[in-house]
Each structure stands twice: as structure tokens, then as C-alpha cells.
Design a protein around this motif. Structure first.
Motif, PDB file in Angstrom:
ATOM      1  N   SER A   1       8.638 -10.036 -13.819  1.00  0.00           N
ATOM      2  CA  SER A   1       9.356 -10.692 -13.057  1.00  0.00           C
ATOM      3  C   SER A   1       8.925 -11.168 -11.695  1.00  0.00           C
ATOM      4  N   GLY A   2       7.524 -10.609 -11.549  1.00  0.00           N
ATOM      5  CA  GLY A   2       6.792 -11.048 -10.393  1.00  0.00           C
ATOM      6  C   GLY A   2       6.958 -10.150  -9.210  1.00  0.00           C
ATOM      7  N   ARG A   3       7.161  -8.896  -9.559  1.00  0.00           N
ATOM      8  CA  ARG A   3       7.211  -7.828  -8.751  1.00  0.00           C
ATOM      9  C   ARG A   3       5.976  -7.033  -8.798  1.00  0.00           C
ATOM     10  N   CYS A   4       5.737  -6.501  -7.565  1.00  0.00           N
ATOM     11  CA  CYS A   4       4.596  -5.190  -7.741  1.00  0.00           C
ATOM     12  C   CYS A   4       5.215  -3.918  -7.336  1.00  0.00           C
ATOM     13  N   ASP A   5       4.676  -2.861  -7.547  1.00  0.00           N
ATOM     14  CA  ASP A   5       5.201  -1.525  -7.428  1.00  0.00           C
ATOM     15  C   ASP A   5       5.089  -1.077  -5.991  1.00  0.00           C
ATOM     16  N   LEU A   6       5.913  -1.497  -5.132  1.00  0.00           N
ATOM     17  CA  LEU A   6       6.129  -1.086  -3.716  1.00  0.00           C
ATOM     18  C   LEU A   6       5.725   0.472  -3.525  1.00  0.00           C
ATOM     19  N   ALA A   7       6.660   1.130  -4.299  1.00  0.00           N
ATOM     20  CA  ALA A   7       6.139   2.707  -4.195  1.00  0.00           C
ATOM     21  C   ALA A   7       4.661   3.010  -4.064  1.00  0.00           C
ATOM     22  N   ARG A   8       4.020   2.236  -5.089  1.00  0.00           N
ATOM     23  CA  ARG A   8       2.539   2.683  -5.079  1.00  0.00           C
ATOM     24  C   ARG A   8       1.907   2.053  -4.182  1.00  0.00           C
ATOM     25  N   LEU A   9       2.094   0.746  -4.207  1.00  0.00           N
ATOM     26  CA  LEU A   9       1.299  -0.173  -3.343  1.00  0.00           C
ATOM     27  C   LEU A   9       1.372  -0.505  -1.915  1.00  0.00           C
ATOM     28  N   GLN A  10       2.509  -0.026  -1.631  1.00  0.00           N
ATOM     29  CA  GLN A  10       2.675  -0.241  -0.063  1.00  0.00           C
ATOM     30  C   GLN A  10       2.076   0.662   0.997  1.00  0.00           C
ATOM     31  N   TRP A  11       1.435   0.055   1.867  1.00  0.00           N
ATOM     32  CA  TRP A  11       0.527   0.647   2.695  1.00  0.00           C
ATOM     33  C   TRP A  11       1.249   0.991   4.214  1.00  0.00           C
ATOM     34  N   TRP A  12       0.994   2.210   4.566  1.00  0.00           N
ATOM     35  CA  TRP A  12       1.764   2.515   5.866  1.00  0.00           C
ATOM     36  C   TRP A  12       0.282   3.272   7.032  1.00  0.00           C
ATOM     37  N   PRO A  13       0.154   2.761   7.899  1.00  0.00           N
ATOM     38  CA  PRO A  13      -1.017   3.221   8.840  1.00  0.00           C
ATOM     39  C   PRO A  13      -0.604   4.752   8.995  1.00  0.00           C
ATOM     40  N   GLU A  14      -1.673   5.604   8.770  1.00  0.00           N
ATOM     41  CA  GLU A  14      -1.795   6.924   9.227  1.00  0.00           C
ATOM     42  C   GLU A  14      -1.232   7.326  10.535  1.00  0.00           C
ATOM     43  N   ASP A  15      -1.420   6.358  11.574  1.00  0.00           N
ATOM     44  CA  ASP A  15      -1.182   6.697  12.927  1.00  0.00           C
ATOM     45  C   ASP A  15       0.201   6.076  13.394  1.00  0.00           C
TER      46      ASP A  15
END
Length: 120
Positions: A93-107
Motif C-alpha cells: 500500500s506504499g507504507r513504510c514501518d514507522l515503528a521500525r524506521l522513524q528516527w528520533w534524535p537522542e538529544d
């Protein structure tokens, strides 16, 4: 829509520059981390200016459903191709797995939203 103020623009660009290859951020997340929660459209406006030869990885910012939103601008296939080349996968459906690929800065004072497992 009015152009985003320069401080917001600078913060958005600085964040985009930090997104690692193979990871993504959402427009809303980018706006939140740049200090303007709810300004996802303005973050998208900033990124739209990058699509003409910028070295910044604009392709790593997608919508909150995990999809590329640039098809209507004529950049969707390019953005998906750039992300796939970095190892980002999309389902049928054109979606990526945000739970796995979403990046949050450590700081960052903000972090990923809690999952159902975190709330158990």
C-alpha cells in the motif's frame, strides 16, 4: 500560506541534515522538534524548497501514515527510489514501518510515542 520564519526554517534544515540514511521522520515530528508543534505543512513548505539540487536528505521526511506525500508534486517516484536505495522498504500500500524506521534524535526532549506494549 505564508513562508515559515527563518528561525523555524533553519531548525528544520538542521534536523533534516541529521536524519540517518535508512531512517525517516514525519512532517509533524519535524515541526515538533523544530519548535512549532502542529506546523507540519510549514515543514513541508521548507522541504519543498530543497528538491532542486540540495545536498540535504529531503527524501527522509514522509507523512504520518508512513507514506511519501510528494507524488502530487511529481517527486513521489524519485523520493521512494531514493529511500529504497537507502534500505527503506514499503508494503504493497506504499507504507513504510514507522515503528521500525522513524528516527528520533537522542538529544531530543521528545521521543517516540508510546506503544501499546509500553502501556501494559
Amino acid at each position: 500560506m505564508t513562508a515559515p520564519e527563518s528561525g523555524f526554517r533553519d531548525r528544520v534544515l538542521a534536523l533534516v541534515a541529521r536524519i540517518p540514511a535508512g531512517r525517516v521522520m514525519t512532517y509533524g515530528q519535524l515541526a515538533l522538534l523544530a519548535g512549532q508543534p502542529g506546523a507540519a505543512r510549514q515543514a513541508g513548505f521548507v522541504l519543498n524548497s530543497l528538491m532542486n539540487g540540495s545536498a540535504l536528505p529531503w527524501q527522509r521526511v514522509i507523512n504520518a501514515q508512513g507514506r511519501v506525500s510528494t507524488h502530487k508534486l511529481g517527486f513521489g517516484a524519485l523520493q521512494e527510489g531514493l529511500l529504497r536505495a537507502e534500505g527503506v522498504t514499503f508494503d504493497d500500500s506504499g507504507r513504510c514501518d514507522l515503528a521500525r524506521l522513524q528516527w528520533w534524535p537522542e538529544d531530543s526532549p521528545h521521543g517516540p510515542p508510546p506503544t501499546l506494549l509500553d502501556q501494559a
